[in-house]
Every structure is written in C-alpha cells, then in structure tokens.
Design an enzyme around this catalytic site. Structure first.
Site, mmCIF file in Angstrom:
data_model
loop_
_atom_site.group_PDB
_atom_site.id
_atom_site.type_symbol
_atom_site.label_atom_id
_atom_site.label_comp_id
_atom_site.label_asym_id
_atom_site.label_seq_id
_atom_site.Cartn_x
_atom_site.Cartn_y
_atom_site.Cartn_z
ATOM 1 C CB SER A 10 -14.002 5.443 1.791
ATOM 2 O OG SER A 10 -15.200 4.844 2.264
ATOM 3 C CE1 TYR A 41 -10.082 4.955 0.534
ATOM 4 C CE2 TYR A 41 -10.114 5.176 2.924
ATOM 5 C CZ TYR A 41 -9.806 5.696 1.683
ATOM 6 O OH TYR A 41 -9.219 6.928 1.589
ATOM 7 N N GLY A 42 -12.983 -1.043 1.480
ATOM 8 C CA GLY A 42 -13.027 -2.340 2.169
ATOM 9 C C GLY A 42 -12.497 -3.529 1.400
ATOM 10 C CB CYS A 73 -13.312 5.139 7.766
ATOM 11 S SG CYS A 73 -12.974 3.810 6.599
ATOM 12 C CG ASN A 74 -15.699 0.631 11.742
ATOM 13 O OD1 ASN A 74 -15.674 0.286 12.904
ATOM 14 N ND2 ASN A 74 -16.670 1.380 11.256
ATOM 15 C CB THR A 75 -12.094 0.089 6.100
ATOM 16 O OG1 THR A 75 -13.373 -0.552 6.057
ATOM 17 C CG2 THR A 75 -11.151 -0.625 5.159
ATOM 18 C CB CYS A 184 -18.964 -0.736 7.664
ATOM 19 S SG CYS A 184 -18.900 0.375 6.224
ATOM 20 C CB THR A 185 -19.018 4.838 9.410
ATOM 21 O OG1 THR A 185 -18.167 4.904 8.250
ATOM 22 C CG2 THR A 185 -18.189 4.815 10.672
ATOM 23 C CG HIS A 186 -20.734 3.439 3.900
ATOM 24 N ND1 HIS A 186 -19.412 3.727 4.119
ATOM 25 C CD2 HIS A 186 -21.074 4.094 2.749
ATOM 26 C CE1 HIS A 186 -18.966 4.518 3.144
ATOM 27 N NE2 HIS A 186 -19.952 4.757 2.309
HETATM 28 N N1 DGL Z 1 -17.290 3.495 5.879
HETATM 29 C C1 DGL Z 1 -16.123 2.706 5.875
HETATM 30 C C2 DGL Z 1 -15.940 1.866 7.121
HETATM 31 O O1 DGL Z 1 -16.383 2.225 8.186
HETATM 32 C C3 DGL Z 1 -15.602 2.049 4.637
HETATM 33 C C4 DGL Z 1 -16.483 1.714 3.496
HETATM 34 C C5 DGL Z 1 -15.632 1.341 2.267
HETATM 35 O O2 DGL Z 1 -15.136 2.282 1.642
HETATM 36 O O3 DGL Z 1 -15.456 0.150 2.028
HETATM 37 O O4 DGL Z 1 -15.300 0.846 7.089
#
Ligand code: DGL
Length: 258
Positions: A10, A41-42, A73-75, A184-186
């Site tokens: 995202s 996205y979350g 992206c996990n989400t 979450c990859t962030h």
């Molecule tokens: N980096 C994303 C993940 O791994 C999503 C972050 C988001 O957009 O909420 O879930």
C-alpha cells in the site's frame, strides 16, 4: 519468464523487504509498486480491499512485465493471495505474519503479534496460530498508527515516539512474552523505535528473509539490474519519491487503473 521482480504494498512498507531481496538476488531488476492513493489498507473493509488489490496488482503486473509478484503486504496477502494466484499469470509470493519461526524460538511460549487491525483479526491469521503456535499464548495487538510513523521516517521526518510507545504498550502489559512478530511490512522499518519501548531481551521477528528466500526459489530467470530500478504509484507524492530514491528506485510513474 524473464522480467523484473515486482514488489507491491500500500505504501513504503514493502521497502523493508528490498535489502533481503537484494542480498539474495543482487543482479535482479526490481520494480516497486504502491497504492499510496489508498493507503492505509489496514482499516478498510475486506470486500473493498479485495477488488482494489486485484485492480492495482493486475495493472502493476501489466505495466512492469514482471517475472514474479511479491505481495509485500500482510494485509493484502492474508486476504487476497488465493485470488491473485488464480487471476494473475505470474507466480505470486505472499507475506504473512512470521508466527511459525516466532513460535519455534519462543522460550516463554508467549508471543506477540503486532499488525494492522485487518491482519490481527483475519481467519488466515487464526489458521497460522492454530497450525504453528497451538501451544503458545498469542497476544494480538492492532497498531495501525505505526503505518503513518513508518511513512514519516522514510520521508526523512522523525517518528513520534509517544505514538509508538502507546501503540506497543498493550504488548508489554501482557506479561512474559519474549518474541514479537512484526506482522505488517511497515513495522520492520521502525524496529529500532519499537525496540526502545520493549523490555530487555524481547526479540522482534519479521518475514523479510523468508520472502527473499521464497522469491529466489520461485523465479526461473529475472531481468538484469540496470542503473536504477523503476517504480509505480497511484498518486503523486514527493515524500514517497524521497523514500524510493533512498532504496535505489527512480521517482514513481503513475499507474493507470482500469
Ligand atoms: N504494509 C502493509 C502490511 O504489511 C499495510 C499497511 C497499511 O496500509 O495499513 O500489512
């Protein structure tokens, strides 16, 4: 199939897998695509997200002519991996919370999961926990405000430590957990800040190395790396260009969606 490796998220979170990917595949061309227009996205509803993820990933695969799509992206992965694999003509590598390695190494048998609201409550996550951490206590903490803090950091600003402290506090209040999954990859981008809030000895685990390993297994041949790697975004954003540039990517081109 020979083309670049396409990494999708995202926002800037997928940049946390770039170093592991480059270590393992130093000669491969990479393309980064992000749906910054719709980040985060979350906190979005699943039915909306499914359509959006399919639209953006389909457009990015077509625009990049990639040999593999890495959904960093996990989400997105915990919701739409099967659909993407079904609809796209390239192999798809997903990112799911590293519950398995965390459970395997936890001594206290109590692990934490720090992820978006969507990821902590997904059936996919329930299954991972049932399958790989059945004998562990798992404390799930939704930490959506950390996404914006990671975006700040990569835009060259200082993340707000009070927000990070508040978002992680429920983990440390839960007692004897010794391992925290950054689902979450962030969040690996903020690991130094998250570690500052953690009790001594707590280990932070993410999926970066596993994603790079899996990508290397899946690709047959990839396009060779040139001077700079390309990127795509769904909205103009100078802060994003700065983050991408720090990871060796050109300023993003606009990604047209159908
Ligand atoms: N980096 C994303 C993940 O791994 C999503 C972050 C988001 O957009 O909420 O879930």
């Amino acid at each position: 199939m020979s083309g670049p490796i396409l990494i999708f998220d995202s926002g800037v979170g997928g940049l946390s897998v770039i170093s592991p990917l480059r270590r393992r595949l130093p000669d491969a061309a990479l393309v980064y695509a992000c749906d910054n227009a719709m980040m985060p996205y979350g906190t979005r509803p699943d039915d909306w997200l499914v359509k959006r993820i399919l639209a953006v990933c389909s457009a990015a695969v077509a625009a990049s002519d990639c040999c593999v799509l890495v959904v960093a992206c996990n989400t997105a992965s915990t919701l739409a991996l099967d659909l993407l694999r079904d609809r796209l003509e390239v192999p798809v590598v997903g990112t799911v919370p590293a519950i398995k390695p965390a459970a395997a190494s936890s001594r206290s048998r109590h692990i934490g999961l720090l992820a978006t609201s969507a990821t902590v409550s997904r059936p996919y996550t329930d299954r991972l926990i049932r399958e790989f951490a059945a004998d562990c206590r798992v404390t799930r903490v939704a930490a959506d405000p950390l996404v914006a803090q990671a975006e700040r950091l990569l835009a060259g600003e200082t993340p707000d430590r009070a927000i990070i402290r508040e978002a992680t506090a429920p983990l440390w209040a839960a007692g004897d957990l010794d391992t925290v999954v950054l689902g979450c990859t962030h969040f690996p981008l903020l690991s130094a800040y998250i570690a500052e809030t953690a009790p001594h000895g707590v280990r932070l685990v993410d999926s970066g190395e596993a994603i790079a390993r899996r990508t290397a297994q899946v690709i047959v041949s990839s396009a060779p790396r040139g001077e700079r790697d390309r990127s795509f975004a769904t909205a103009p954003d100078t802060r994003l260009s700065r983050a991408l540039s720090a990871f060796g990517f050109d300023a993003p081109q606009w990604l047209p969606l159908d």
